[in-house]
Scaffold this motif. Structure first.
Motif, PDB file in Angstrom:
ATOM      1  N   VAL A 160      -0.157 -27.433  31.197  1.00 27.21           N
ATOM      2  CA  VAL A 160       1.174 -26.585  31.199  1.00 27.21           C
ATOM      3  C   VAL A 160       1.277 -25.980  29.886  1.00 27.21           C
ATOM      4  O   VAL A 160       1.847 -24.583  30.186  1.00 27.21           O
ATOM      5  CB  VAL A 160       2.068 -27.774  31.482  1.00 27.21           C
ATOM      6  N   ARG A 161       1.120 -26.342  28.932  1.00 28.83           N
ATOM      7  CA  ARG A 161       1.405 -25.523  27.748  1.00 28.83           C
ATOM      8  C   ARG A 161       0.312 -24.429  27.720  1.00 28.83           C
ATOM      9  O   ARG A 161       0.680 -23.148  27.332  1.00 28.83           O
ATOM     10  CB  ARG A 161       1.135 -26.399  26.402  1.00 28.83           C
ATOM     11  N   LEU A 162      -0.935 -24.449  28.089  1.00 31.78           N
ATOM     12  CA  LEU A 162      -1.729 -23.558  28.088  1.00 31.78           C
ATOM     13  C   LEU A 162      -1.398 -22.432  29.080  1.00 31.78           C
ATOM     14  O   LEU A 162      -1.615 -21.310  28.611  1.00 31.78           O
ATOM     15  CB  LEU A 162      -3.389 -24.055  28.362  1.00 31.78           C
ATOM     16  N   THR A 163      -0.893 -22.872  30.284  1.00 32.85           N
ATOM     17  CA  THR A 163      -0.364 -21.893  31.164  1.00 32.85           C
ATOM     18  C   THR A 163       0.781 -20.990  30.542  1.00 32.85           C
ATOM     19  O   THR A 163       0.835 -19.981  30.787  1.00 32.85           O
ATOM     20  CB  THR A 163       0.038 -22.569  32.455  1.00 32.85           C
ATOM     21  N   LEU A 164       1.817 -21.778  29.705  1.00 41.33           N
ATOM     22  CA  LEU A 164       2.698 -21.101  29.103  1.00 41.33           C
ATOM     23  C   LEU A 164       1.959 -19.941  28.097  1.00 41.33           C
ATOM     24  O   LEU A 164       2.513 -18.751  28.151  1.00 41.33           O
ATOM     25  CB  LEU A 164       3.593 -22.123  28.132  1.00 41.33           C
TER      26      LEU A 164
ATOM     27  N   ALA B 224       6.069 -22.213  34.220  1.00 39.44           N
ATOM     28  CA  ALA B 224       5.457 -21.654  32.962  1.00 39.44           C
ATOM     29  C   ALA B 224       4.797 -20.211  33.251  1.00 39.44           C
ATOM     30  O   ALA B 224       5.096 -19.155  32.648  1.00 39.44           O
ATOM     31  CB  ALA B 224       4.223 -22.439  32.399  1.00 39.44           C
ATOM     32  N   ASN B 225       4.108 -20.046  34.454  1.00 40.53           N
ATOM     33  CA  ASN B 225       3.401 -19.029  34.881  1.00 40.53           C
ATOM     34  C   ASN B 225       4.399 -17.849  35.289  1.00 40.53           C
ATOM     35  O   ASN B 225       4.322 -16.691  35.200  1.00 40.53           O
ATOM     36  CB  ASN B 225       2.460 -19.171  36.038  1.00 40.53           C
ATOM     37  N   SER B 226       5.591 -18.374  35.850  1.00 43.18           N
ATOM     38  CA  SER B 226       6.597 -17.431  36.401  1.00 43.18           C
ATOM     39  C   SER B 226       7.338 -16.758  35.183  1.00 43.18           C
ATOM     40  O   SER B 226       8.103 -15.730  35.472  1.00 43.18           O
ATOM     41  CB  SER B 226       7.589 -18.126  37.358  1.00 43.18           C
TER      42      SER B 226
ATOM     43  N   SER C   5      -3.316 -22.635  21.227  1.00 48.22           N
ATOM     44  CA  SER C   5      -2.966 -21.731  20.119  1.00 48.22           C
ATOM     45  C   SER C   5      -3.784 -20.572  20.056  1.00 48.22           C
ATOM     46  O   SER C   5      -3.537 -19.407  19.652  1.00 48.22           O
ATOM     47  CB  SER C   5      -2.895 -22.366  18.692  1.00 48.22           C
ATOM     48  N   VAL C   6      -5.239 -20.796  20.357  1.00 49.31           N
ATOM     49  CA  VAL C   6      -6.213 -19.700  20.077  1.00 49.31           C
ATOM     50  C   VAL C   6      -6.112 -18.445  20.908  1.00 49.31           C
ATOM     51  O   VAL C   6      -6.086 -17.276  20.376  1.00 49.31           O
ATOM     52  CB  VAL C   6      -7.719 -20.174  20.151  1.00 49.31           C
ATOM     53  N   PRO C   7      -5.889 -18.576  22.330  1.00 48.72           N
ATOM     54  CA  PRO C   7      -5.619 -17.397  23.155  1.00 48.72           C
ATOM     55  C   PRO C   7      -4.246 -16.809  22.646  1.00 48.72           C
ATOM     56  O   PRO C   7      -4.242 -15.530  22.845  1.00 48.72           O
ATOM     57  CB  PRO C   7      -5.561 -17.727  24.593  1.00 48.72           C
ATOM     58  N   PHE C   8      -3.448 -17.336  22.099  1.00 51.93           N
ATOM     59  CA  PHE C   8      -1.958 -17.008  21.773  1.00 51.93           C
ATOM     60  C   PHE C   8      -2.275 -16.156  20.346  1.00 51.93           C
ATOM     61  O   PHE C   8      -1.810 -14.939  20.240  1.00 51.93           O
ATOM     62  CB  PHE C   8      -1.042 -17.904  21.627  1.00 51.93           C
TER      63      PHE C   8
END
Length: 194
Positions: A60-64, A26-28, A90-93
């Motif tokens: 994992v979703r947060l890393t994405l 996800a980070n990549s 969702s908030v940081p997005f």
């Protein structure tokens, strides 16, 4: 290779990976959707993002989210999935993504929690239409976030909506009174409230 085959390959790949490995994947993806890569590579990247957005592990979703929140070319289905996720994802997005237009943000405001609405209220690009959606659907906390956002363009209708919906919240009226360039009708309502 067709889309279905790619999706199946990505599913098999991710299924064999640990949570930590999926986080690394996800980070990549950071910046990879905004480059002019080979079409096949882009399709695989989009499919990875699509499936990681559905991952059962929150981190994992947060890393994405952290990886893709500044991507301007994120597929809309992935962006909506992230926007409608739990608040920690969702908030940081929603605070920074540039993927959604005004109409799409208004639709999202109707569907999300007040925590996610507050994230939208903190954005620098709040238009009159978005301010009206926030005023109409958001609770008192969202109203305070919107009023505190000095860059937000707040319409007269949005002010009126907040003042009617939260007429017993004197502190909100005080915050509205501090905003620059208030419309005459809003000023009149403030005076009557006092």
């Amino acid at each position: 290779m067709n889309q279905s085959a790619t999706a199946n390959q990505v599913t098999l790949l991710l299924k064999s990976k640990s949570t930590e490995e999926r986080e690394r994947i996800a980070n990549s993806l950071k910046n990879s959707l905004d480059t002019d890569g080979v079409a096949l590579d882009r399709h695989v990247t989009e499919e990875l993002a699509r499936q990681l957005a559905e991952d059962s592990i929150e981190r994992v979703r947060l890393t994405l989210t952290q990886s893709l929140k500044h991507s301007r070319f994120l597929p809309k289905d992935v962006a909506y999935k992230i926007a409608l996720d739990i608040e920690s994802v969702s908030v940081p997005f929603l605070e920074v993504t540039e993927v959604f237009d005004e109409e799409e943000l208004c639709r999202i405001i109707e569907e999300v929690s007040d925590g996610a609405r507050s994230a939208i209220a903190r954005r620098a690009d709040i238009t009159h239409k978005v301010s009206e959606a926030l005023a109409g659907y958001g609770g008192l906390g969202v109203a305070f976030q919107l009023i505190a956002n000095i860059e937000a363009s707040i319409s007269e209708d949005a002010y009126k909506s907040m003042m009617v919906r939260h007429q017993k919240a004197g502190a909100l009226f005080e915050e509205i009174a501090r905003r620059p360039h208030l419309q005459n009708e809003v000023v009149a309502i403030l005076i009557n409230h006092v």
